[in-house]
Design an enzyme around this catalytic site. Structure first.
Site, PDB file in Angstrom:
ATOM      1  N   GLU A  65       0.654  -1.107  -0.129  1.00 19.77           N
ATOM      2  CA  GLU A  65       0.158  -0.177   0.045  1.00 19.77           C
ATOM      3  C   GLU A  65       0.918   1.358   0.079  1.00 19.77           C
ATOM      4  O   GLU A  65       1.847   1.230   0.641  1.00 19.77           O
ATOM      5  CB  GLU A  65      -0.916  -0.006   1.290  1.00 19.77           C
ATOM      6  CG  GLU A  65      -1.834   1.090   1.581  1.00 19.77           C
ATOM      7  CD  GLU A  65      -2.404   1.006   2.707  1.00 19.77           C
ATOM      8  OE1 GLU A  65      -1.901   0.393   3.733  1.00 19.77           O
ATOM      9  OE2 GLU A  65      -3.475   1.619   2.845  1.00 19.77           O
ATOM     10  N   CYS A 103      -4.504  -3.438   4.272  1.00 19.90           N
ATOM     11  CA  CYS A 103      -4.209  -2.735   5.685  1.00 19.90           C
ATOM     12  C   CYS A 103      -5.193  -2.843   6.787  1.00 19.90           C
ATOM     13  O   CYS A 103      -5.505  -4.145   7.241  1.00 19.90           O
ATOM     14  CB  CYS A 103      -3.739  -1.455   5.565  1.00 19.90           C
ATOM     15  SG  CYS A 103      -2.558  -0.937   6.657  1.00 19.90           S
ATOM     16  N   LYS A 161     -10.461   0.489  -0.641  1.00 18.87           N
ATOM     17  CA  LYS A 161     -10.533   0.294   0.925  1.00 18.87           C
ATOM     18  C   LYS A 161     -11.602   0.624   1.509  1.00 18.87           C
ATOM     19  O   LYS A 161     -12.248   2.004   1.353  1.00 18.87           O
ATOM     20  CB  LYS A 161      -9.178   1.056   1.175  1.00 18.87           C
ATOM     21  CG  LYS A 161      -8.772   0.794   3.034  1.00 18.87           C
ATOM     22  CD  LYS A 161      -7.499   1.265   3.164  1.00 18.87           C
ATOM     23  CE  LYS A 161      -7.109   0.956   4.685  1.00 18.87           C
ATOM     24  NZ  LYS A 161      -5.931   1.805   4.663  1.00 18.87           N
TER      25      LYS A 161
HETATM   26  C1  LIG Z   1      -2.539   3.222  -1.469  1.00 23.07           C
HETATM   27  O1  LIG Z   1      -3.100   3.616  -0.448  1.00 23.07           O
HETATM   28  C2  LIG Z   1      -2.701   4.581   0.387  1.00 23.07           C
HETATM   29  C3  LIG Z   1      -3.255   4.663   1.533  1.00 23.07           C
HETATM   30  O2  LIG Z   1      -4.020   5.813   1.774  1.00 23.07           O
HETATM   31  C4  LIG Z   1      -2.824   5.597  -0.378  1.00 23.07           C
HETATM   32  O3  LIG Z   1      -2.381   6.965   0.481  1.00 23.07           O
HETATM   33  C5  LIG Z   1      -1.859   5.808  -1.582  1.00 23.07           C
HETATM   34  O4  LIG Z   1      -1.879   7.050  -2.223  1.00 23.07           O
HETATM   35  C6  LIG Z   1      -2.423   4.650  -2.340  1.00 23.07           C
HETATM   36  N1  LIG Z   1      -1.537   4.497  -3.421  1.00 23.07           N
HETATM   37  C7  LIG Z   1      -0.427   4.495  -3.568  1.00 23.07           C
HETATM   38  C8  LIG Z   1       0.028   3.896  -4.882  1.00 23.07           C
HETATM   39  O5  LIG Z   1       0.433   4.771  -2.830  1.00 23.07           O
END
Ligand SMILES: *[C@H]1O[C@H](CO)[C@@H](O)[C@H](O)[C@H]1NC(C)=O
Ligand SMILES: *[C@@H]1O[C@H](CO)[C@@H](O)[C@H](O)[C@H]1NC(C)=O
Length: 517
Positions: free
Chosen positions: A72, A199, A167
């Site tokens: 994540e 998560c 999510k």
């Molecule tokens: C994946 O999830 C997180 C959790 O909030 C997010 O902030 C993030 O930007 C998302 N994507 C990536 C590619 O990091």
């Protein structure tokens, strides 16, 4: 397409297709598949993260994988949100949008990378969607007209977006939730159907446990998990969840221990982990690969477990679960003496029986500090502020750095010389029946990895309509030192359908036969 003559293009596709077909036929017959999970230290630059993703996908270690899961929050940030195609439309960004005019660059590039490597690839990204695309959602839209989601995206071996999961249980992130929770699964050409969640979702019924109840046996799980002592560090909870549900779990963690996050693993249900890592240094960018037996015959597998950790002084910035509301009692450990304790502790009506015995180890050097231990019990809501909470019934043994409960659940700065080794550990509890709940073995050693199932015995029996008897113990003739936690984590999610809670009418609505009627 202008780059190639059409003849060349056709040739590649035909050859590629023949290769894919023969490969599909062989992998779907095998009784295992090969998975990679990536423990990944993110940087602030999308371009740097993306280059490292590509390097991992093309690496030698990844070459035999059927599927690779990235963690994540390790690719883009709020500045580079991307549209994500609806999986029903089977869009291939690599072919349909090669110049990245609609989808972001990185989405197109990863679609092409999945295609070139001929692997399933799971990434997590920040997705944007126009609010007007969901007319039934009457909640106020942000001023720019977009919702942003924390989303898993799955590419198949051709680069097609075959699955998308947004999510449900946000961890205080500035993201939107979907109008309704969206459960998401995808089928693969190797004959396995995966569910996904992200998560913090692991602590809740929807979607994680709900998918288990629907018969899903394999899960992809990108995470940026902020570990908490004593019950909720990353690998500890991953192993416990996979064990309790008896499923395959591919957990991929963001790797930044100084920020409090690390922890990846590949788990095969009751067999425990095939790979697991909990970094305590500066973090890393590494793929861990294992072959997972498919669940069709529910076979067990012999394991060759490798641990990946750094055992010199922890840089882990670990959080602490609140423990003040626990009923607890310190173990009477005396230097140089063996000891035992048989005790029932209760918190309200909820009681646990502890049987413990320990052997004193050689006296530690002067000035060296050691952990003390407490047994504790708690029933009630977790009290995380402004987050979804769940109801727990926990009992267990955990470490403290002093004599008060306030000293428990903290890491001592250096690896400590243990005062005792436990020669017997046993917890017995009768848990109330509930409609939706999960009881899991929850252990931790001072290397921040859990005990593997070969060291413990876990039994759970429904003894009446109202109750389940759980016995959790160290296996006969095993000993364990360096122990931080040995507990049963009773996760009752929302608790309203737990036996004995609420009125007779509510109990009946939950499907319980009430003994007084
Ligand atoms: C994946 O999830 C997180 C959790 O909030 C997010 O902030 C993030 O930007 C998302 N994507 C990536 C590619 O990091
Ligand atoms: C999405 O999040 C933004 C920012 O927090 C908020 O203003 C907006 O109302 C949210 N949208 C929905 C549909 O909840």
């Amino acid at each position: 397409m202008a780059k190639y003559s059409s003849g060349f293009f056709l040739f590649c596709i035909t050859l590629g297709l023949m290769f894919e077909l023969s490969q599909q036929a062989s992998v779907s017959k095998r009784d295992y598949y090969t998975a990679g999970v990536v423990e990944f230290r993110p940087s602030n630059l999308v371009s740097d993260n993306l280059a490292a993703y590509l390097e991992i996908i093309q690496s030698k270690n990844a070459s035999f994988t059927d599927i690779i899961v990235f963690p994540e929050s390790t690719l883009n940030d709020m500045g580079a949100t991307s549209f994500v195609p609806n999986p029903e439309h089977l869009i291939n960004p690599c072919l349909s949008d090669p110049k990245a005019t609609y989808y972001e660059d990185f989405l197109v590039i990863l679609s092409c990378a999945a295609r070139n490597a001929s692997k399933y690839i799971v990434i997590n990204l920040t997705e944007k969607q126009m609010c007007e695309d969901v007319p039934e959602d009457s909640r106020p839209c942000a001023l720019d007209g977009f919702n942003v989601f924390n989303t898993n995206v799955v590419f198949d071996r051709q680069g097609v977006v075959v699955s998308r999961y947004r999510k449900v249980h946000l961890y205080g992130e500035p993201k939107n939730s979907t109008f309704r929770p969206e459960l998401s699964t995808f089928e693969t050409d190797f004959g396995v159907t995966f569910g996904h969640f992200i998560c913090f979702d692991i602590l809740f019924y929807t979607p994680a446990h709900q998918l288990v109840d629907q018969g899903v046996t394999d899960f992809v799980y990108p995470a940026m998990w902020f570990s908490q002592l004593p019950f909720l560090t990353a690998v500890q909870i991953q192993l416990g969840w996979a064990y309790a549900n008896d499923v395959n779990l591919l957990a991929s963690g963001a790797s930044d221990p100084a920020m409090g996050t690390s922890g990846s693993g590949i788990y095969h249900g009751r067999s425990g982990s095939l790979e697991r890592v909990m970094r305590q240094d500066a973090g890393e960018r590494t793929i861990y690969v294992a072959q997972l037996p498919k669940y069709k015959g529910r076979r067990r597998m012999k394991r060759d477990l490798r641990d990946h950790q750094v055992a010199t002084g922890s840089r882990f910035n670990i959080k602490r679960d609140y423990l003040e509301n626990f009923s607890s009692e310190e173990l009477p450990v005396e230097s140089g003496k063996n000891g035992h304790l048989s005790k029932i502790l209760c918190h309200g009506d909820f009681c646990c029986h502890y049987d413990l015995a320990w052997r004193s180890l050689a006296n530690p050097a002067e000035n060296s500090s050691s952990y003390s231990y407490r047994i504790g019990i708690f029933e009630g809501w977790r009290n995380e502020k402004r987050l979804d909470v769940n109801y727990i019934r926990n009992c267990g043994l955990f470490t403290c750095s002093g004599n008060s409960i306030d000293d428990c659940g903290r890491l001592l700065p250096d690896l400590e010389h243990p005062l005792v080794t436990f020669t017997h550990l046993e917890i017995r509890v009768t848990y109330p029946q509930s409609r939706e709940f999960l009881l899991l073995p929850d252990t931790l050693l001072d290397n921040l990895l859990p005990l593997e199932p070969k060291y413990f015995e876990w039994s759970r029996q429904q003894t009446s309509e109202e109750g389940h008897q759980v016995r959790f113990g160290l296996r006969q003739s095993q000993e364990v030192s360096n122990l931080l936690t040995f507990a049963i984590y009773g996760n009752y999610y929302y608790n309203d359908c737990t036996f004995g809670v609420g009125t007779v009418e509510e109990q009946l609505a939950c499907g319980f036969k009430h003994p007084k009627i």
